[in-house]
Design a protein around this motif. Sequence first.
Motif, PDB file in Angstrom:
ATOM      1  N   ASP A 144       0.831  -1.204   0.000  1.00 54.96           N
ATOM      2  CA  ASP A 144       0.000   0.000   0.000  1.00 54.96           C
ATOM      3  C   ASP A 144       0.864   1.252   0.000  1.00 54.96           C
ATOM      4  OD1 ASP A 144      -2.858   1.152   0.521  1.00 54.96           O
ATOM      5  OD2 ASP A 144      -1.598   2.114   2.032  1.00 54.96           O
ATOM      6  N   TRP A 145       1.929   1.218   0.789  1.00 52.03           N
ATOM      7  CA  TRP A 145       2.849   2.356   0.824  1.00 52.03           C
ATOM      8  C   TRP A 145       3.523   2.536  -0.536  1.00 52.03           C
ATOM      9  CZ3 TRP A 145       8.282   2.152   3.462  1.00 52.03           C
ATOM     10  CH2 TRP A 145       8.917   3.392   3.299  1.00 52.03           C
ATOM     11  N   GLY A 146       3.930   1.436  -1.160  1.00 47.17           N
ATOM     12  CA  GLY A 146       4.557   1.529  -2.471  1.00 47.17           C
ATOM     13  C   GLY A 146       3.648   2.180  -3.502  1.00 47.17           C
ATOM     14  N   LEU A 147       2.360   1.956  -3.371  1.00 43.42           N
ATOM     15  CA  LEU A 147       1.392   2.533  -4.305  1.00 43.42           C
ATOM     16  C   LEU A 147       1.109   4.003  -4.000  1.00 43.42           C
ATOM     17  CD1 LEU A 147      -1.097  -0.469  -4.408  1.00 43.42           C
ATOM     18  CD2 LEU A 147       0.285   0.338  -6.332  1.00 43.42           C
ATOM     19  N   ARG A 148       1.413   4.433  -2.787  1.00 44.61           N
ATOM     20  CA  ARG A 148       1.080   5.799  -2.371  1.00 44.61           C
ATOM     21  C   ARG A 148       1.692   6.851  -3.284  1.00 44.61           C
ATOM     22  NH1 ARG A 148       2.756   7.658   3.642  1.00 44.61           N
ATOM     23  NH2 ARG A 148       4.806   7.959   2.658  1.00 44.61           N
ATOM     24  N   SER A 149       2.944   6.636  -3.702  1.00 44.46           N
ATOM     25  CA  SER A 149       3.639   7.630  -4.517  1.00 44.46           C
ATOM     26  C   SER A 149       3.019   7.776  -5.899  1.00 44.46           C
ATOM     27  CB  SER A 149       5.111   7.249  -4.668  1.00 44.46           C
ATOM     28  OG  SER A 149       5.237   5.982  -5.299  1.00 44.46           O
ATOM     29  N   MET A 150       2.222   6.768  -6.307  1.00 43.04           N
ATOM     30  CA  MET A 150       1.607   6.799  -7.646  1.00 43.04           C
ATOM     31  C   MET A 150       0.110   7.059  -7.575  1.00 43.04           C
ATOM     32  SD  MET A 150       3.630   3.594  -9.371  1.00 43.04           S
ATOM     33  CE  MET A 150       3.524   2.531  -7.906  1.00 43.04           C
ATOM     34  N   ARG A 151      -0.334   7.534  -6.446  1.00 34.40           N
ATOM     35  CA  ARG A 151      -1.764   7.723  -6.216  1.00 34.40           C
ATOM     36  C   ARG A 151      -2.423   8.565  -7.314  1.00 34.40           C
ATOM     37  NH1 ARG A 151      -2.136  10.190  -0.816  1.00 34.40           N
ATOM     38  NH2 ARG A 151      -1.396  12.033  -1.950  1.00 34.40           N
ATOM     39  N   ASP A 152      -1.718   9.609  -7.746  1.00 39.77           N
ATOM     40  CA  ASP A 152      -2.299  10.523  -8.732  1.00 39.77           C
ATOM     41  C   ASP A 152      -1.794  10.275 -10.149  1.00 39.77           C
ATOM     42  OD1 ASP A 152      -3.737  11.867  -6.705  1.00 39.77           O
ATOM     43  OD2 ASP A 152      -1.978  13.076  -6.215  1.00 39.77           O
ATOM     44  N   PHE A 153      -1.037   9.204 -10.341  1.00 37.79           N
ATOM     45  CA  PHE A 153      -0.561   8.883 -11.683  1.00 37.79           C
ATOM     46  C   PHE A 153      -1.705   8.281 -12.510  1.00 37.79           C
ATOM     47  CE2 PHE A 153       4.268   8.127 -10.761  1.00 37.79           C
ATOM     48  CZ  PHE A 153       4.342   9.393 -10.237  1.00 37.79           C
ATOM     49  N   PRO A 154      -1.935   8.776 -13.726  1.00 37.52           N
ATOM     50  CA  PRO A 154      -2.971   8.171 -14.576  1.00 37.52           C
ATOM     51  C   PRO A 154      -2.457   6.910 -15.261  1.00 37.52           C
ATOM     52  CG  PRO A 154      -2.000  10.047 -15.703  1.00 37.52           C
ATOM     53  CD  PRO A 154      -1.365   9.996 -14.341  1.00 37.52           C
ATOM     54  N   LEU A 155      -2.044   5.943 -14.425  1.00 37.19           N
ATOM     55  CA  LEU A 155      -1.580   4.654 -14.919  1.00 37.19           C
ATOM     56  C   LEU A 155      -2.611   3.593 -14.565  1.00 37.19           C
ATOM     57  CD1 LEU A 155       2.160   4.765 -13.703  1.00 37.19           C
ATOM     58  CD2 LEU A 155       1.309   5.312 -15.988  1.00 37.19           C
ATOM     59  N   THR A 156      -2.539   2.472 -15.249  1.00 33.92           N
ATOM     60  CA  THR A 156      -3.430   1.362 -14.892  1.00 33.92           C
ATOM     61  C   THR A 156      -2.955   0.734 -13.593  1.00 33.92           C
ATOM     62  OG1 THR A 156      -2.162  -0.338 -16.062  1.00 33.92           O
ATOM     63  CG2 THR A 156      -3.794   0.914 -17.351  1.00 33.92           C
ATOM     64  N   ASP A 157      -3.847   0.000 -12.956  1.00 34.14           N
ATOM     65  CA  ASP A 157      -3.471  -0.694 -11.726  1.00 34.14           C
ATOM     66  C   ASP A 157      -2.350  -1.699 -12.004  1.00 34.14           C
ATOM     67  OD1 ASP A 157      -5.375   0.715 -10.341  1.00 34.14           O
ATOM     68  OD2 ASP A 157      -6.888  -0.868 -10.437  1.00 34.14           O
TER      69      ASP A 157
END
Length: 260
Positions: A144-157
């Motif tokens: 979850d922490w690793g995903l935090r930095s990409m929270r606002d990135f318009p990338l796919t999951d």
Amino acid sequence: MPDNGHLDDEVLKSLPNGVALSWGLGKKSTRGPKGELSIPKIVDAAIRIADEEGLAAVSMNRVASSLGFTTMSLYRYVNSKDDLILLMQNAVCYAPIPPEQPDWREEMRSYVRVCIQVFRDHPWFGDVPITSVPLTPGNLRIVDWGLRSMRDFPLTDYEKMSIVLLLSGYSRSCGMIMRDMDKAIQAGARPETIKGMDYSAALKRLVKRDEYPHFYPVLISGAYTEDNPEDNGVIDDFDFGLERILDGIQVYLDRKGVKA
């Protein structure tokens, strides 16, 4: 450890026993004096043994003895050594997570540094085989922490999880190398020996340009054994590798037109 005892038995059946225990699921022992033994106490004792003596030293009998209980007492809480090891992994993943950084690169740097430190603080951690995707709450907390930095990135999951896997893989590789270096130093090895500086002169006599045409100039320059610090870059090997990974992520974002 989360308390999810309200979930029904059908959910329990879909999870390995150790994973269920990590989520606070399963029957709690009612035998024996209340409060004398618990899963957290058992796990903490096992971690202390592993930190000091390695994973091979951990057994149900050894952990029970360290707590002053019989081996059978442990089995009322944890079904097997495999379950215990999984719970140990889960516990050490509760490392402090730094406050969120405004810069995604610094967020990812912090993520990698903390993950590496887990391997150094708990040298046995890298000895546990990977048998599935992370399933325990501690492990998923790190994801979850690793995903935090990409929270606002318009990338796919899928893209986001692939980046987390890339960073985690680098953390694991570096963490295990640093762990082994730490062990060597603790055993009496000199840093100069680990870096190869003690053998630099001998290698320069043994390695011939015609046999190793591409390696030879690197060795002669001192870059291989780090015996020419003036030519060593601003950052060390591990940071250098991390920065190149982050550069690659930036290039990928640029190609997709992502403003990060």
